[in-house]
Design a protein around this motif. Structure first.
Motif, PDB file in Angstrom:
ATOM      1  N   VAL A  24       0.699  -1.209  -0.045  1.00 29.30           N
ATOM      2  CA  VAL A  24      -0.018  -0.109  -0.144  1.00 29.30           C
ATOM      3  C   VAL A  24       0.939   1.094   0.275  1.00 29.30           C
ATOM      4  O   VAL A  24       0.612   2.313  -0.695  1.00 29.30           O
ATOM      5  N   ARG A  25       2.115   1.339   0.810  1.00 29.47           N
ATOM      6  CA  ARG A  25       2.811   2.404   0.796  1.00 29.47           C
ATOM      7  C   ARG A  25       3.629   2.663  -0.491  1.00 29.47           C
ATOM      8  O   ARG A  25       3.873   3.798  -1.057  1.00 29.47           O
ATOM      9  N   THR A  26       3.684   1.666  -1.343  1.00 32.07           N
ATOM     10  CA  THR A  26       4.928   1.602  -2.570  1.00 32.07           C
ATOM     11  C   THR A  26       4.099   1.371  -3.752  1.00 32.07           C
ATOM     12  O   THR A  26       4.021   2.041  -4.685  1.00 32.07           O
ATOM     13  N   LYS A  27       2.810   0.688  -3.775  1.00 27.97           N
ATOM     14  CA  LYS A  27       2.048   0.292  -4.994  1.00 27.97           C
ATOM     15  C   LYS A  27       0.711   0.288  -4.669  1.00 27.97           C
ATOM     16  O   LYS A  27       0.195   1.477  -4.809  1.00 27.97           O
ATOM     17  N   ALA A  28       0.117  -0.764  -4.313  1.00 28.65           N
ATOM     18  CA  ALA A  28      -1.270  -0.463  -4.095  1.00 28.65           C
ATOM     19  C   ALA A  28      -1.998  -2.011  -3.528  1.00 28.65           C
ATOM     20  O   ALA A  28      -1.557  -3.031  -3.248  1.00 28.65           O
ATOM     21  N   GLY A  29      -2.930  -1.723  -2.614  1.00 33.18           N
ATOM     22  CA  GLY A  29      -3.700  -2.848  -1.802  1.00 33.18           C
ATOM     23  C   GLY A  29      -5.224  -2.857  -1.998  1.00 33.18           C
ATOM     24  O   GLY A  29      -5.666  -1.639  -2.397  1.00 33.18           O
ATOM     25  N   LEU A  30      -5.880  -3.996  -2.165  1.00 31.67           N
ATOM     26  CA  LEU A  30      -7.018  -4.105  -2.277  1.00 31.67           C
ATOM     27  C   LEU A  30      -7.813  -4.625  -1.010  1.00 31.67           C
ATOM     28  O   LEU A  30      -7.382  -5.423  -0.249  1.00 31.67           O
ATOM     29  N   PHE A  31      -8.937  -3.594  -0.501  1.00 33.28           N
ATOM     30  CA  PHE A  31      -9.437  -4.093   0.653  1.00 33.28           C
ATOM     31  C   PHE A  31     -10.929  -4.350   0.654  1.00 33.28           C
ATOM     32  O   PHE A  31     -11.476  -3.610  -0.246  1.00 33.28           O
ATOM     33  N   ASP A  32     -11.572  -5.345   1.284  1.00 29.76           N
ATOM     34  CA  ASP A  32     -13.010  -5.546   1.708  1.00 29.76           C
ATOM     35  C   ASP A  32     -13.267  -4.827   2.834  1.00 29.76           C
ATOM     36  O   ASP A  32     -12.677  -5.155   4.015  1.00 29.76           O
ATOM     37  N   LEU A  33     -14.141  -3.611   2.734  1.00 31.68           N
ATOM     38  CA  LEU A  33     -14.579  -2.999   3.822  1.00 31.68           C
ATOM     39  C   LEU A  33     -15.825  -2.956   4.212  1.00 31.68           C
ATOM     40  O   LEU A  33     -16.617  -1.989   4.512  1.00 31.68           O
ATOM     41  N   SER A  34     -16.599  -4.111   3.593  1.00 29.43           N
ATOM     42  CA  SER A  34     -18.036  -4.255   3.488  1.00 29.43           C
ATOM     43  C   SER A  34     -18.731  -4.276   4.955  1.00 29.43           C
ATOM     44  O   SER A  34     -19.938  -4.219   5.166  1.00 29.43           O
ATOM     45  N   HIS A  35     -18.064  -4.358   6.107  1.00 26.20           N
ATOM     46  CA  HIS A  35     -18.546  -4.011   7.272  1.00 26.20           C
ATOM     47  C   HIS A  35     -18.569  -2.869   7.906  1.00 26.20           C
ATOM     48  O   HIS A  35     -19.414  -2.633   8.922  1.00 26.20           O
ATOM     49  N   MET A  36     -18.251  -1.776   6.957  1.00 24.58           N
ATOM     50  CA  MET A  36     -18.813  -0.513   7.652  1.00 24.58           C
ATOM     51  C   MET A  36     -20.368  -0.165   7.361  1.00 24.58           C
ATOM     52  O   MET A  36     -21.116  -0.974   6.575  1.00 24.58           O
ATOM     53  N   GLY A  37     -20.795   0.786   8.108  1.00 21.21           N
ATOM     54  CA  GLY A  37     -22.307   0.859   8.170  1.00 21.21           C
ATOM     55  C   GLY A  37     -22.760   1.925   7.382  1.00 21.21           C
ATOM     56  O   GLY A  37     -22.403   3.131   7.625  1.00 21.21           O
ATOM     57  N   GLU A  38     -23.368   1.812   6.476  1.00 18.90           N
ATOM     58  CA  GLU A  38     -24.054   2.729   5.605  1.00 18.90           C
ATOM     59  C   GLU A  38     -25.462   3.109   5.935  1.00 18.90           C
ATOM     60  O   GLU A  38     -26.416   2.452   6.051  1.00 18.90           O
ATOM     61  N   ILE A  39     -25.696   4.586   6.115  1.00 17.98           N
ATOM     62  CA  ILE A  39     -27.260   4.933   6.648  1.00 17.98           C
ATOM     63  C   ILE A  39     -27.549   5.841   5.591  1.00 17.98           C
ATOM     64  O   ILE A  39     -26.807   6.829   5.533  1.00 17.98           O
ATOM     65  N   THR A  40     -28.840   5.807   4.962  1.00 17.90           N
ATOM     66  CA  THR A  40     -29.039   6.898   3.945  1.00 17.90           C
ATOM     67  C   THR A  40     -30.082   7.896   4.755  1.00 17.90           C
ATOM     68  O   THR A  40     -30.966   7.341   5.316  1.00 17.90           O
ATOM     69  N   VAL A  41     -29.775   9.202   4.561  1.00 16.33           N
ATOM     70  CA  VAL A  41     -30.780  10.132   4.955  1.00 16.33           C
ATOM     71  C   VAL A  41     -31.292  11.013   3.947  1.00 16.33           C
ATOM     72  O   VAL A  41     -30.443  11.516   3.222  1.00 16.33           O
ATOM     73  N   THR A  42     -32.508  10.944   3.782  1.00 17.10           N
ATOM     74  CA  THR A  42     -33.076  11.586   2.620  1.00 17.10           C
ATOM     75  C   THR A  42     -34.330  12.705   3.026  1.00 17.10           C
ATOM     76  O   THR A  42     -34.857  12.304   4.202  1.00 17.10           O
ATOM     77  N   GLY A  43     -34.807  13.575   2.216  1.00 13.30           N
ATOM     78  CA  GLY A  43     -35.947  14.240   2.451  1.00 13.30           C
ATOM     79  C   GLY A  43     -35.642  15.846   2.590  1.00 13.30           C
ATOM     80  O   GLY A  43     -34.367  16.054   2.619  1.00 13.30           O
ATOM     81  N   PRO A  44     -36.851  16.583   2.346  1.00 11.24           N
ATOM     82  CA  PRO A  44     -36.682  17.766   2.480  1.00 11.24           C
ATOM     83  C   PRO A  44     -35.769  18.596   3.379  1.00 11.24           C
ATOM     84  O   PRO A  44     -35.035  19.397   3.308  1.00 11.24           O
ATOM     85  N   GLN A  45     -35.816  18.059   4.548  1.00 13.93           N
ATOM     86  CA  GLN A  45     -35.133  18.591   5.993  1.00 13.93           C
ATOM     87  C   GLN A  45     -33.858  17.785   6.190  1.00 13.93           C
ATOM     88  O   GLN A  45     -33.417  17.882   7.248  1.00 13.93           O
ATOM     89  N   ALA A  46     -33.397  16.869   5.154  1.00 15.55           N
ATOM     90  CA  ALA A  46     -32.068  16.099   5.589  1.00 15.55           C
ATOM     91  C   ALA A  46     -31.147  17.145   6.154  1.00 15.55           C
ATOM     92  O   ALA A  46     -30.364  16.272   7.049  1.00 15.55           O
ATOM     93  N   ALA A  47     -30.728  18.221   5.467  1.00 14.62           N
ATOM     94  CA  ALA A  47     -29.471  18.808   5.868  1.00 14.62           C
ATOM     95  C   ALA A  47     -29.490  19.600   7.285  1.00 14.62           C
ATOM     96  O   ALA A  47     -28.777  19.471   7.894  1.00 14.62           O
ATOM     97  N   GLU A  48     -30.890  20.142   7.602  1.00 17.06           N
ATOM     98  CA  GLU A  48     -31.262  20.528   8.934  1.00 17.06           C
ATOM     99  C   GLU A  48     -31.213  19.600   9.913  1.00 17.06           C
ATOM    100  O   GLU A  48     -30.567  19.709  11.022  1.00 17.06           O
ATOM    101  N   PHE A  49     -31.587  18.388   9.597  1.00 17.33           N
ATOM    102  CA  PHE A  49     -31.671  17.296  10.590  1.00 17.33           C
ATOM    103  C   PHE A  49     -30.259  16.994  11.024  1.00 17.33           C
ATOM    104  O   PHE A  49     -29.766  16.572  11.862  1.00 17.33           O
ATOM    105  N   LEU A  50     -29.222  16.578   9.571  1.00 14.76           N
ATOM    106  CA  LEU A  50     -27.820  16.201  10.042  1.00 14.76           C
ATOM    107  C   LEU A  50     -27.049  17.382  10.818  1.00 14.76           C
ATOM    108  O   LEU A  50     -26.376  17.044  11.441  1.00 14.76           O
ATOM    109  N   ASN A  51     -27.315  18.518  10.499  1.00 16.91           N
ATOM    110  CA  ASN A  51     -26.877  19.516  11.453  1.00 16.91           C
ATOM    111  C   ASN A  51     -27.159  19.576  12.710  1.00 16.91           C
ATOM    112  O   ASN A  51     -26.447  19.799  13.468  1.00 16.91           O
ATOM    113  N   TYR A  52     -28.333  19.004  13.095  1.00 11.79           N
ATOM    114  CA  TYR A  52     -28.858  19.025  14.392  1.00 11.79           C
ATOM    115  C   TYR A  52     -28.536  17.739  15.114  1.00 11.79           C
ATOM    116  O   TYR A  52     -27.731  17.696  16.246  1.00 11.79           O
ATOM    117  N   ALA A  53     -28.185  16.662  14.427  1.00 12.60           N
ATOM    118  CA  ALA A  53     -28.092  15.346  14.929  1.00 12.60           C
ATOM    119  C   ALA A  53     -26.276  15.339  15.151  1.00 12.60           C
ATOM    120  O   ALA A  53     -25.880  14.489  15.971  1.00 12.60           O
TER     121      ALA A  53
END
Length: 371
Positions: free
Chosen positions: A43-72
């Motif tokens: 990784v330091r000199t050429k390249a590495g390939l990682f599986d990071l599928s354990h990370m947690g994706e959460i989707t936030v949608t809607g008219p007030q998504a931005a205001e909500f995330l600013n609050y949260a």
């Protein structure tokens, strides 16, 4: 509820590559394939390939998504442009860090919050709980994505050979939809290794096809599959915090030296504001322990929880430690009293099973790539 670890879409492939698997935050993940030192150096000199599928994706949608995330969250998410990402944190009412996050703004009213594997449920619950008053929807998308990462100096060339997406135009902390090796993907450029690199969010059923295509594309560039073990030494050298080590619910972002992620100037209230204002004031008047780097003079490796000492007194605690393949010496990240936190502070050591081993105090990161 079964306690069997969750498997990523690439589980069979990892086993076919002879990976040593380990339970990480309830997931069965590859720790290493062959030698973690070789994976780290790739990784330091050429390249590495990682599986990071354990990370947690959460989707936030809607008219007030931005205001909500600013609050949260503690950051100013409303100012993130579409196609860009921001590093931020979610804190408890008392200012303690629940998790550090990357938030991608995918559209005008659509965001993706990426949480650490071990905290994904906590973050999901907190966001769901905090969404009450807002016209917004919080969706658990952990099963909707597999996540692959290509990291290292050769990663732009490797990815460019399998996509026509504008990688040159993709800045650090940005994300754009594209097609990689025929697979629809969200292509991001954040990284957790100190190197340039890309993260590819794809549907789980496309993960194996993409992994194989990247393996073929990367063969002439020295790309190797990489496990979580070298991911840890890479991020340690790059001075990047790991939740549960440098960041905990006992610490505020100001205690962790990351007060810059808290944006008091944004409009409206946010969860933890009062406690964080007090923490910011405390940090001004009585500086908390500082996060520093330690480089061993000897060969013994410090581990999380070991005491940092000076003049026979405990002055701090190691949060992460490992042998550094790049420096060729053991290194550690530690919180130490401000009086001993200056680079080169004399007489600092780590108590390794009763013996005080000498260490040099340095500022983080240990390693910075040449641009």
């Amino acid at each position: 509820m079964s306690n069997a670890p969750r498997l990523t879409a690439l589980d069979a492939l990892h086993r076919s590559l002879g990976a040593t698997m380990t339970d990480f935050a309830g997931w069965d993940m590859p720790l290493r394939y062959a030698s973690e030192r070789e994976e780290h150096n790739a990784v330091r000199t050429k390249a590495g390939l990682f599986d990071l599928s354990h990370m947690g994706e959460i989707t936030v949608t809607g008219p007030q998504a931005a205001e909500f995330l600013n609050y949260a969250l503690v950051g100013n998410i409303a100012t993130v442009a579409v196609g860009r990402a921001r590093y931020t944190m979610i804190c408890a009412e008392d200012g303690g860090i629940l998790d550090d996050l990357i938030v991608y703004r995918l559209g005008e009213t659509e965001y993706m919050v990426v949480a650490n594997a071990g905290n994904a449920q906590i973050v999901l619950d907190a966001l769901t709980d905090r969404a009450g008053a807002f016209d917004t929807e919080v969706r658990d998308d952990r099963d909707a994505y597999a996540l692959l990462a290509v990291q290292g100096p050769e990663s732009p060339a490797i990815l460019a050979s399998v996509t026509d997406a504008d990688l040159d135009g993709l800045k650090y902390y940005a994300g754009l939809p594209g097609t990689v090796a025929g697979v629809p993907a969200l292509i991001a450029r954040t990284g957790y290794t100190g190197e340039d690199g890309f993260e590819l969010f794809v549907a789980p059923e496309h993960a194996e096809q993409l992994w194989q295509a990247l393996t073929v594309a990367g063969a002439s560039h020295g790309l190797v599959p990489c496990g979580l073990s070298c991911r840890d030494t890479l991020r340690l050298e790059a001075g990047m915090p790991l939740y549960g080590h440098e960041l905990t619910t006992e610490l505020t972002p100001f205690d962790a030296g990351l007060g810059r992620v808290v944006k008091f100037e944004k409009e409206g209230d946010f969860v933890g504001r009062k406690a964080l204002e007090a923490a910011a004031e405390r940090a001004e008047t009585a500086p908390p322990r500082k996060l520093v780097g330690l480089i061993a003079e000897g060969r013994r490796v410090p581990r999380a929880g070991f005491s940092v000492v000076a003049g026979g007194q405990v002055i701090g605690e190691v949060t992460s430690g490992a042998p550094s393949p790049t420096l060729g010496k053991p290194i550690a990240i530690a919180y130490v009293d401000a009086a001993h936190a200056a680079p080169g502070a004399p007489g600092v050591g780590v108590d390794i099973r009763g013996s005080h081993e000498p260490y040099e105090v340095v500022s983080l990161p240990f390693y910075k790539r040449q641009k």
